[in-house]
Design a protein around this motif. Structure first.
Motif, PDB file in Angstrom:
ATOM      1  N   TYR A 196      27.842  16.659  -2.659  1.00 28.15           N
ATOM      2  CA  TYR A 196      26.962  16.166  -2.862  1.00 28.15           C
ATOM      3  C   TYR A 196      26.561  15.822  -0.837  1.00 28.15           C
ATOM      4  N   ARG A 197      25.650  15.426  -0.069  1.00 27.99           N
ATOM      5  CA  ARG A 197      24.757  15.820   1.009  1.00 27.99           C
ATOM      6  C   ARG A 197      24.140  15.266   1.165  1.00 27.99           C
ATOM      7  N   SER A 198      24.135  13.814   2.502  1.00 30.59           N
ATOM      8  CA  SER A 198      22.762  12.938   2.201  1.00 30.59           C
ATOM      9  C   SER A 198      22.802  12.809   3.499  1.00 30.59           C
ATOM     10  N   TYR A 199      22.072  12.642   4.895  1.00 29.31           N
ATOM     11  CA  TYR A 199      22.481  12.627   6.062  1.00 29.31           C
ATOM     12  C   TYR A 199      21.887  11.138   6.337  1.00 29.31           C
ATOM     13  N   ARG A 200      22.386  10.580   7.620  1.00 28.31           N
ATOM     14  CA  ARG A 200      21.445   8.856   8.222  1.00 28.31           C
ATOM     15  C   ARG A 200      19.864   9.775   8.916  1.00 28.31           C
ATOM     16  N   ASP A 201      19.123  10.574   9.396  1.00 28.11           N
ATOM     17  CA  ASP A 201      18.487  11.213  10.160  1.00 28.11           C
ATOM     18  C   ASP A 201      17.854  12.368   9.687  1.00 28.11           C
ATOM     19  N   THR A 202      16.861  12.527  10.016  1.00 25.84           N
ATOM     20  CA  THR A 202      15.974  14.279   9.734  1.00 25.84           C
ATOM     21  C   THR A 202      16.995  14.916  10.819  1.00 25.84           C
ATOM     22  N   GLN A 203      16.988  14.597  11.755  1.00 28.06           N
ATOM     23  CA  GLN A 203      17.501  15.471  13.216  1.00 28.06           C
ATOM     24  C   GLN A 203      18.794  16.105  12.236  1.00 28.06           C
ATOM     25  N   SER A 204      20.045  15.499  11.611  1.00 30.53           N
ATOM     26  CA  SER A 204      20.909  15.585  11.463  1.00 30.53           C
ATOM     27  C   SER A 204      20.417  16.838   9.665  1.00 30.53           C
ATOM     28  N   ARG A 205      19.917  16.594   9.203  1.00 37.78           N
ATOM     29  CA  ARG A 205      19.593  17.598   8.272  1.00 37.78           C
ATOM     30  C   ARG A 205      19.053  18.725   8.736  1.00 37.78           C
TER      31      ARG A 205
ATOM     32  N   LYS B 179      20.755  11.394  17.558  1.00 36.63           N
ATOM     33  CA  LYS B 179      20.601   9.694  16.623  1.00 36.63           C
ATOM     34  C   LYS B 179      20.098   8.445  17.348  1.00 36.63           C
ATOM     35  N   SER B 180      20.139   8.436  18.526  1.00 40.13           N
ATOM     36  CA  SER B 180      20.187   7.080  19.056  1.00 40.13           C
ATOM     37  C   SER B 180      18.646   6.849  19.368  1.00 40.13           C
ATOM     38  N   ASP B 181      18.453   8.181  19.531  1.00 41.23           N
ATOM     39  CA  ASP B 181      16.211   8.361  19.760  1.00 41.23           C
ATOM     40  C   ASP B 181      16.148   7.443  18.015  1.00 41.23           C
ATOM     41  N   ALA B 182      16.588   8.729  17.246  1.00 39.51           N
ATOM     42  CA  ALA B 182      15.630   8.495  15.620  1.00 39.51           C
ATOM     43  C   ALA B 182      15.619   7.197  15.278  1.00 39.51           C
ATOM     44  N   LEU B 183      16.882   6.807  15.251  1.00 39.79           N
ATOM     45  CA  LEU B 183      17.125   5.243  14.380  1.00 39.79           C
ATOM     46  C   LEU B 183      15.662   4.569  15.338  1.00 39.79           C
ATOM     47  N   MET B 184      15.625   4.506  16.497  1.00 35.61           N
ATOM     48  CA  MET B 184      15.302   4.043  17.253  1.00 35.61           C
ATOM     49  C   MET B 184      13.449   3.883  17.350  1.00 35.61           C
ATOM     50  N   ASP B 185      13.181   4.891  17.012  1.00 35.83           N
ATOM     51  CA  ASP B 185      11.458   5.802  16.689  1.00 35.83           C
ATOM     52  C   ASP B 185      11.540   5.038  14.964  1.00 35.83           C
ATOM     53  N   ARG B 186      13.165   5.438  13.983  1.00 40.82           N
ATOM     54  CA  ARG B 186      12.815   4.352  12.809  1.00 40.82           C
ATOM     55  C   ARG B 186      12.489   3.151  12.837  1.00 40.82           C
TER      56      ARG B 186
END
Length: 413
Positions: A165-174, A330-337
């Motif tokens: 099983y895999r899940s990710y904390r942001d779209t960029q990771s996937r 990942k930081s940019d993605a978090l801030m955007d979310r």
């Protein structure tokens, strides 16, 4: 009820508060949804994990000097022997479990200096032996990024492929894993696991209007660039420290109390350097031992400026307007979310004057951004409920926990 043997795996209890916060979130899920589970850990700091979370824990590496630089023949030989011993130890540990969870963490990335024979090798051993023995291995809410080093990239790619099983904390990771050749068709993206932790009470906009400007939390990091920046690591660190110090000095000049935060034990020298350079009673250092401590600090602040990913998570979850000294996508993605995508500043090129401008612009929108964060945090909590429901379906087949949890959510007032 039949006991399910669950292992948790990773660099846990090793001084990184973000990693430990992810573990805390997963343990909360297991205790709430699967109280019959018998849980233990294979981790970096077993004594800390056992004392803090009350579960048995085994050291991840046989050789205790695994993450120290080896220069002598004896230490090099010991490290090499340790790799062979770890293969046997990991296989034996995995075989005793029905399920192994890797809780969050950037286990599929190399945004910080990383050697292939370090954690990437350990993760590959876990996933390969899980597939060999039929133990379900789950990479839950993990971070991933493009990796330049070919051996590291190969180990990370095969680890992901072998996981159940895999899940990710942001779209960029996937997308990064898809680009590395992993089939991500069934993989989902959810908020970081730390958003499932309890939230302290934040200050309200009214309190900020009636009071003089309050404290600013500045989260610092022993930042030396990424895995591909080893040749200029000291230059990057010097520029980061100089820019951050100048920014703190400007805040003090404006009469603002500054609270320095860290997220890993290795960040302490950066705090000491800033305290020595600024030398003002307005600048103090927090002694946070957990993400809960960090959230309390950020909840008490007017504004947060931070580098480490989980410093940002804590500040955003506490509902405090935040500016990111961003060192990775990942930081940019978090801030955007979370609705603050406009408030990112590059950690590799800290410009104190420009950072101060962004900081003042952020504070002017404080009340509005606090409302935005309240909404985004509610959405994150709902998505993490979906994450845990999906995890139950994938790892605990034959149980009715997923259906029961869904019904409980529907019937809750």
């Amino acid at each position: 009820m039949t006991s399910v043997r669950v292992g948790v795996f990773g660099l846990l209890g090793s001084g990184n508060l973000g990693n430990d916060g992810s573990l805390q979130a997963v343990l909360g899920y297991l205790r709430a949804e699967h109280p019959e589970a018998v849980v233990d850990a294979l981790c970096g700091g077993p004594e800390v994990v056992s004392a803090r979370y009350g579960i048995p824990a085994t050291r991840l590496h046989w050789y205790r000097g695994e993450y120290r630089t080896a220069s002598r023949a004896g230490t090099i030989a010991a490290k090499g022997l340790g790799k062979l011993v770890d293969a046997v130890r990991t296989a034996a540990w995995v075989r005793r479990h029905d399920v192994v969870i890797v809780p969050g963490m950037g286990v599929l990335e190399a945004t910080l200096p990383l050697r292939p024979w370090g954690f990437p090798y350990s993760l590959f051993l876990l996933c390969a032996t899980g597939r060999l023995f039929g133990t379900r291995v789950a990479l839950v809410g993990v971070g991933a990024a493009a990796i330049g080093n070919r051996p590291t990239r190969a180990l990370v790619r095969w680890s992901a492929r072998l996981a159940t099983y895999r899940s990710y904390r942001d779209t960029q990771s996937r997308e990064a894993m898809r680009a590395m050749g992993v089939d991500t068709t069934r993989d989902e993206v959810y908020p970081d696991l730390a958003f499932a932790l309890p939230t302290p009470r934040a200050s309200t906009p009214t309190e900020h209007v009636l009071s003089p400007p309050g404290p600013v939390c500045v989260g610092v990091m022993a930042f030396h660039g990424g895995d591909d920046d080893r040749a200029r690591a000291e230059e990057i660190h010097r520029r980061y420290l100089d820019g951050t110090t100048r920014f703190v000095r400007a805040l003090v000049k404006d009469g603002r109390p500054v609270r320095l935060l860290t997220g890993d034990a290795c960040d302490a020298p950066v705090v000491a350097a800033i305290l020595d350079a600024v030398d003002s009673p307005l600048v103090t250092a927090a002694e946070a031992a957990s993400l809960a401590d960090l959230m309390k600090e950020t909840a008490a602040a007017d504004t947060v400026v931070a580098t480490r990913y989980h410093n940002l998570v804590c500040a955003l979850k506490a509902g405090t307007p935040t500016l990111a000294l961003s060192y990775a996508a990942k930081s940019d993605a978090l801030m955007d979310r979370m609705g603050l995508g406009a408030y990112c500043h590059p950690a590799r090129e800290v410009d104190a004057d420009r950072l101060l401008e962004q900081f003042r612009a952020l504070e002017q929108r404080s009340a509005e951004l606090r409302r935005t964060l309240t909404e985004r945090n509610l959405a994150a909590a709902r998505r993490l409920e979906d994450q845990f429901t999906a995890l139950t379906a994938a790892l605990f087949p034959g149980t009715d926990h997923a259906q029961t949890h869904a019904h409980a959510r529907q019937e809750a007032p």
